[in-house]
Scaffold this motif. Structure first.
Motif, PDB file in Angstrom:
ATOM      1  N   THR A 258      54.527  -3.837  70.893  1.00 25.52           N
ATOM      2  CA  THR A 258      55.201  -4.697  72.241  1.00 25.52           C
ATOM      3  C   THR A 258      53.984  -5.076  73.188  1.00 25.52           C
ATOM      4  OG1 THR A 258      57.229  -3.918  71.758  1.00 25.52           O
ATOM      5  CG2 THR A 258      56.904  -5.097  73.953  1.00 25.52           C
ATOM      6  N   GLN A 261      51.574  -7.699  71.536  1.00 24.98           N
ATOM      7  CA  GLN A 261      51.947  -8.901  71.867  1.00 24.98           C
ATOM      8  C   GLN A 261      52.035  -9.545  73.218  1.00 24.98           C
ATOM      9  OE1 GLN A 261      55.493  -8.446  69.397  1.00 24.98           O
ATOM     10  NE2 GLN A 261      54.653  -9.007  67.701  1.00 24.98           N
ATOM     11  N   LEU A 264      48.317 -10.310  74.170  1.00 26.99           N
ATOM     12  CA  LEU A 264      48.237 -11.754  73.509  1.00 26.99           C
ATOM     13  C   LEU A 264      48.819 -13.016  74.291  1.00 26.99           C
ATOM     14  CD1 LEU A 264      48.398 -10.737  69.911  1.00 26.99           C
ATOM     15  CD2 LEU A 264      46.354 -11.128  71.077  1.00 26.99           C
ATOM     16  N   GLY A 281      47.070 -12.131  66.411  1.00 26.72           N
ATOM     17  CA  GLY A 281      48.385 -12.410  66.567  1.00 26.72           C
ATOM     18  C   GLY A 281      49.135 -12.292  65.156  1.00 26.72           C
ATOM     19  N   ALA A 284      49.702  -8.767  64.065  1.00 29.94           N
ATOM     20  CA  ALA A 284      50.889  -8.178  64.899  1.00 29.94           C
ATOM     21  C   ALA A 284      52.064  -8.637  64.549  1.00 29.94           C
ATOM     22  CB  ALA A 284      50.502  -8.587  66.391  1.00 29.94           C
ATOM     23  N   GLU A 285      52.226  -9.892  64.050  1.00 33.60           N
ATOM     24  CA  GLU A 285      53.522 -10.391  63.785  1.00 33.60           C
ATOM     25  C   GLU A 285      53.792  -9.722  62.389  1.00 33.60           C
ATOM     26  OE1 GLU A 285      53.056 -14.607  63.253  1.00 33.60           O
ATOM     27  OE2 GLU A 285      53.079 -14.985  65.599  1.00 33.60           O
ATOM     28  N   ASP A 288      54.770  -6.091  62.907  1.00 30.65           N
ATOM     29  CA  ASP A 288      56.174  -6.151  63.304  1.00 30.65           C
ATOM     30  C   ASP A 288      57.300  -6.392  62.650  1.00 30.65           C
ATOM     31  OD1 ASP A 288      57.929  -6.231  65.970  1.00 30.65           O
ATOM     32  OD2 ASP A 288      58.578  -8.315  65.110  1.00 30.65           O
TER      33      ASP A 288
END
Length: 456
Positions: A258, A261, A264, A281, A284-285, A288
């Protein structure tokens, strides 16, 4: 002193009891019957013998047979009449009358049981009583008088077994069956309970344990039950610890993710949007998404032990099917659904939704144009078939695609999304309902997922 309480001792004891009783009956019944049938000569019959001997001594030899016929009827003190016969034998046991070539079987058996001619007795047969002998002097020779009365009498049922070996065999079989049947029940009851407990534990009931009655036994079954409960405690501790660890790690990973993100997002607001940041990004997605799947798998393992309750399977899946239809429209694909209006079932709503949702999303992701959903109720089970016209799966990997983190390289890559947890979650949810899920390739191409759920 305590007797040993082992299974071997119980089996030997049951065999010993059965064998001892059968052998005891075989050996003891003849002696018991002999003591029952053989009795001292009572005064009434002794009087009959004495009077008959006197009349026989007063009668000429040529009239002895006529005398015997005259004495055929005998009346006891109750006024009951019986048919009586007399036999005159010499000291060698041969009949004196020339017409009596052979003595009756009962009289011959009586002479065999007789210890001495000087000790009169009475011997019972099923339908007759033989008594005597009475010494008689006729023409200077010694003879012996034996009487026989036709008088049926009630004998103990055990003596019936001696005369009928088939009935004795049936009684022995019935008794041994009773003894070993009780032993089988004594041993089988805890084994059945242990089997049911093991089945409940295998179905995901981590609280299933063997009851106190089985644990209190002092034989090997009690020891087995104690060891089983100890094993179940260890398995429960390990499974729950694994679930807590997975859930804890997943939650802990969410915090730095978190923050990443958020950093970013702040960088993009400041106008810093380089290719490297875009790559970060995307990763990270994906991270997640993987954490969400791990959390879903952890929650699934915790819900497996939830109690099942009655529900309408169609109502439970309606929202999932509507969402899948909306996604199919956005992807320019067609979803066809065939199902009844109502389908009573007993299960866990969240697990059923997640199982079907994963299969539908998987089919929509890889289908070219068409996805079909069919729900069919059969007499003892429910079939849920989800088919697509995608590339399918290699035949050698149809079984392994349900393993966690397993992905088919030819049909999936990281850009397509997913981390190989969706089908593992589906299989876990289905198995929590004692069902099964299998994959089959279609002709000419495509894949069909079939979920089979037993009806309660």
């Amino acid at each position: 002193m305590k007797l040993p309480n082992h299974l071997l001792f119980k089996l030997l004891l049951a065999f010993w009891i059965t064998s001892s009783l059968v052998l005891g009956l075989v050996i003891g019944l003849p002696h018991l019957q002999k003591s029952f049938d053989r009795e001292p000569l009572d005064p009434r019959l002794a009087t009959v013998l004495n009077r008959t001997a006197e009349r026989l001594a007063e009668t000429p030899p040529q009239q002895w047979r006529q005398l015997s016929h005259k004495l055929r009827h005998y009346q006891d003190e109750r006024g009951r009449e019986f048919r009586m016969s007399f036999y005159l034998i010499d000291k060698d046991g041969r009949p004196v009358f020339r017409g009596d070539r052979r003595l009756p079987r009962e009289v011959r058996h009586f002479l065999l049981e007789l210890d001495s001619y000087q000790q009169p007795m009475r011997y019972r047969f099923p339908d007759e009583v033989v008594f005597g002998p009475k010494e008689v002097q006729l023409n200077g020779e010694t003879h012996y008088l034996i009487g026989k009365i036709r008088a049926p009498h009630q004998r103990p049922w055990l003596f019936f077994l001696m005369a009928h070996p088939g009935a004795f065999l049936l009684v022995a079989i019935a008794f041994s069956g009773l003894v070993f049947g009780l032993l089988a029940w004594h041993l089988g009851k805890p084994l059945r309970h242990l089997k049911d407990t093991a089945g409940a534990l295998a179905r995901g009931d981590l609280e299933a344990r063997v009851d106190g009655d089985t644990l209190s036994r002092r034989d090997e079954l009690g020891q087995l039950a104690t060891s089983f409960n100890q094993m179940a405690d260890s398995v429960t501790t390990m499974v729950k610890g694994q679930q807590r660890l997975l859930s804890g790690i997943s939650h802990e990973l969410r915090t730095p993710l978190t923050r990443l993100q958020l950093a970013l997002a702040l960088a993009r607001k400041k106008g810093e949007d380089s290719a490297e940041l875009q790559r970060i990004g995307r990763e990270a997605e994906q991270l997640d998404a993987m954490i969400r799947e791990l959390l879903a798998l952890s929650r699934l393992n915790m819900q497996i032990t939830d109690s099942k309750h009655p529900l309408d399977l169609i109502d439970v899946l309606t929202d999932v099917i509507d969402d899948a239809g909306f996604e199919a429209e956005q992807m320019n694909k067609q979803l066809s659904v065939t199902m009844p209006e109502h389908l009573p079932f007993k299960g866990i709503e969240n697990l059923l939704r997640r199982a079907v949702e994963n299969l539908l999303r998987n089919a929509l992701r890889y289908a070219e144009n068409q996805v079909s959903l069919e729900i069919v109720r059969q007499p003892n089970e429910v079939l849920i078939r989800i088919s697509d016209d995608g590339p399918g799966v290699p035949e050698t990997e149809l079984e392994t695609i349900f393993k966690p983190f397993y992905r088919v390289a030819e049909a999936r890559d990281r850009d397509s999304g997913g981390w190989g947890l969706g089908l593992a979650i589906t299989q876990g949810a289905v198995e929590a309902h004692q069902g099964r899920v299998r994959a089959n390739n279609r002709t000419p191409h495509g894949l069909t997922m079939t979920v089979t759920l037993p009806l309660a």
